[in-house]
Write an enzyme that holds these catalytic residues in place. Structure first.
Site, short mmCIF file in Angstrom:
data_model
loop_
_atom_site.label_atom_id
_atom_site.label_comp_id
_atom_site.label_asym_id
_atom_site.label_seq_id
_atom_site.Cartn_x
_atom_site.Cartn_y
_atom_site.Cartn_z
N VAL A 11 0.84 -1.20 0.00
CA VAL A 11 0.00 0.00 0.00
C VAL A 11 0.87 1.26 0.00
O VAL A 11 0.63 2.20 -0.76
CB VAL A 11 -0.96 0.02 1.22
CG1 VAL A 11 -1.76 1.32 1.25
CG2 VAL A 11 -1.90 -1.18 1.18
N GLY A 12 1.91 1.25 0.83
CA GLY A 12 2.79 2.43 0.93
C GLY A 12 3.43 2.75 -0.42
O GLY A 12 3.41 3.89 -0.88
N ASP A 31 10.99 2.36 5.97
CA ASP A 31 10.60 0.98 6.28
C ASP A 31 11.70 0.35 7.14
O ASP A 31 12.87 0.63 6.92
CB ASP A 31 10.41 0.16 4.99
CG ASP A 31 9.55 -1.07 5.23
OD1 ASP A 31 8.38 -1.08 4.79
OD2 ASP A 31 10.04 -2.03 5.89
N ARG A 86 -6.12 -12.72 16.57
CA ARG A 86 -6.44 -11.29 16.37
C ARG A 86 -5.71 -10.39 17.36
O ARG A 86 -5.21 -9.33 17.01
CB ARG A 86 -7.95 -11.12 16.58
CG ARG A 86 -8.76 -11.11 15.34
CD ARG A 86 -10.24 -11.05 15.72
NE ARG A 86 -10.55 -9.83 16.47
CZ ARG A 86 -10.73 -8.65 15.90
NH1 ARG A 86 -10.62 -8.54 14.59
NH2 ARG A 86 -11.02 -7.57 16.60
N HIS A 173 -14.39 0.70 9.23
CA HIS A 173 -13.81 0.04 8.06
C HIS A 173 -13.87 -1.47 8.31
O HIS A 173 -13.03 -2.03 8.96
CB HIS A 173 -12.36 0.50 7.90
CG HIS A 173 -11.73 0.02 6.63
ND1 HIS A 173 -12.37 0.05 5.41
CD2 HIS A 173 -10.50 -0.48 6.40
CE1 HIS A 173 -11.55 -0.43 4.50
NE2 HIS A 173 -10.42 -0.76 5.06
N1 APR Z 1 8.48 0.83 10.82
C1 APR Z 1 8.42 0.98 9.48
N2 APR Z 1 7.92 0.04 8.65
C2 APR Z 1 7.46 -1.10 9.19
C3 APR Z 1 7.49 -1.34 10.59
C4 APR Z 1 8.03 -0.30 11.42
N3 APR Z 1 8.09 -0.45 12.75
N4 APR Z 1 6.98 -2.56 10.83
C5 APR Z 1 6.62 -3.09 9.63
N5 APR Z 1 6.92 -2.21 8.64
C6 APR Z 1 6.73 -2.36 7.20
C7 APR Z 1 7.01 -3.75 6.68
O1 APR Z 1 8.39 -3.99 6.54
C8 APR Z 1 6.28 -3.73 5.33
O2 APR Z 1 7.14 -3.36 4.27
O3 APR Z 1 5.39 -2.12 6.84
C9 APR Z 1 5.19 -2.66 5.53
C10 APR Z 1 3.78 -3.21 5.40
O4 APR Z 1 3.60 -3.59 4.08
P1 APR Z 1 2.82 -4.90 3.59
O5 APR Z 1 3.15 -6.02 4.50
O6 APR Z 1 3.03 -5.03 2.13
O7 APR Z 1 1.29 -4.53 3.89
P2 APR Z 1 0.30 -3.67 2.99
O8 APR Z 1 -0.44 -4.54 2.08
O9 APR Z 1 1.04 -2.50 2.43
O10 APR Z 1 -0.73 -3.16 4.08
C11 APR Z 1 -0.34 -2.23 5.07
O11 APR Z 1 -2.48 -1.23 5.28
O12 APR Z 1 -4.51 -1.74 4.31
C12 APR Z 1 -3.71 -1.87 5.46
O13 APR Z 1 -4.43 -3.96 6.41
C13 APR Z 1 -3.39 -3.31 5.75
O14 APR Z 1 -2.49 -2.90 7.93
C14 APR Z 1 -2.16 -3.17 6.59
C15 APR Z 1 -1.49 -1.92 6.00
#
Ligand code: APR
Length: 312
Positions: A11-12, A31, A86, A173
């Site tokens: 998402v980011g 990240d 959960r 949501h």
């Molecule tokens: N600081 C920075 N980044 C972090 C940290 C932290 N402490 N902990 C985890 N991350 C990063 C992970 O390394 C990963 O790259 O957050 C990112 C999350 O990305 P994805 O696992 O790809 O998840 P994504 O599909 O992007 O969803 C992110 O958005 O829609 C919501 O439910 C979804 O909670 C989830 C969030």
């Protein structure tokens, strides 16, 4: 103008892509995974000559680089893994969001914070508390996503341009979201003039399960194109002080009869974040659905208290 995105996952990174494509602001991605944000930033920049963006994009593991951001988006978190319940998930994501919030408060005290990490309405509360920011500065992204899904399903069904469909989705949501069909229109024509009740109900159902439908197909994660685009829309509204009216998860102080809770409501978004919450008259049925939705969020907040209690 500067936007920071915490979490360079699906998402980011997609949000960054859309923000860059519209040249909205310079961007920093942070990240924890070494090289992840840096490599994606580099890859985005390689496409700049082709796609025509002029913004600076940096990727790092260092929160120091969010210094002075105008908007910070929190997408950092983990997804539920097999065997994880959960509460474990909640505990981990609360910890991650709380850490991000403290960094934001310290390094970008004037930022508007857009929360994306789930459970959205609960994590927004964590970020509000940990930053100590004004209520209007911390807002959750959910309604834009839920309503764009609804808009798409309507456009697909009617065979019209998706941008001509306007829709409003309230509530938390989750499955309990409240699509307001009375406030949904196509080119100014109320939806019920174009579709019969069973037809509308089928689209509402599809909207409620839109996220789940993607998870079940994708298997390895959840949606990210539409969520990324929704984030970019909110970021743009703040950066350009556009005063766009759309649904978002906002902290309520009596609006719609709720207090001390984040819930999806129509807001006007501008430079200060939530410039105003718009209150709409609801029918008894809509009111009941919104109450049920708020009840589900309250349950999440009760779980949060348990998690916070355990941490203490
Ligand atoms: N600081 C920075 N980044 C972090 C940290 C932290 N402490 N902990 C985890 N991350 C990063 C992970 O390394 C990963 O790259 O957050 C990112 C999350 O990305 P994805 O696992 O790809 O998840 P994504 O599909 O992007 O969803 C992110 O958005 O829609 C919501 O439910 C979804 O909670 C989830 C969030």
């Amino acid at each position: 103008m500067k936007v920071s995105v915490i979490g360079a996952g699906n998402v980011g990174a997609k949000a960054v892509y859309y923000i860059a494509e519209k040249n909205i602001a310079d961007i920093v991605m942070v990240d924890v995974v070494d090289g992840l944000a840096g490599s994606k930033a580099m890859d985005f920049l390689h496409a700049a000559p082709l796609r025509g963006y002029e913004v600076r994009i940096r990727g790092t593991t260092d929160f120091g680089e969010i210094e002075g951001s105008d908007v910070v988006v929190i997408t950092a978190g983990i997804a539920r893994k097999p065997g994880m319940d959960r509460m474990d998930l909640l505990k981990t994501n609360v910890g991650i969001a709380a850490q991000a919030a403290r960094e934001i408060a310290f390094r970008a005290p004037n930022a508007v914070v857009i929360v994306v990490t789930n459970p959205l309405d609960v994590i927004s509360m964590v970020v509000l508390r940990e930053t100590g920011f004004a209520l209007r500065k911390v807002v959750g992204m959910a309604g834009v996503l839920d309503s764009t899904r609804f808009r798409w399903f309507i456009a697909e069904k009617l065979g019209v341009w998706p941008g001509d469909v306007q829709a409003m989705v309230l509530g938390g949501h989750g499955d309990e979201m409240v699509p307001l069909t009375r406030y949904t229109s196509v080119g100014g024509i109320p939806l019920d003039q174009l579709l019969d009740a069973p037809g509308i109900e089928a689209l509402v159902k599809r909207t409620r399960t839109g996220g789940v439908e993607i998870v079940s197909l994708l298997k390895t994660g959840s949606a990210f194109y539409a969520p990324g685009a929704s984030v970019a829309k909110m970021v743009e509204a703040v950066i350009k002080d556009e005063r766009r009216l759309f649904p978002a998860s906002a902290y309520l102080r009596g609006e719609y009869g709720f207090r001390d809770i984040y819930l999806g409501v129509p807001v006007v978004m501008g430079r200060n974040g939530v410039e105003r919450i718009v209150e709409l008259p609801l029918t008894d049925g809509e009111r009941k659905s919104l109450n049920d939705s708020a009840e589900a969020v309250r349950k999440g907040l009760a779980e949060l208290s348990t998690v916070m209690g355990e941490k203490a």
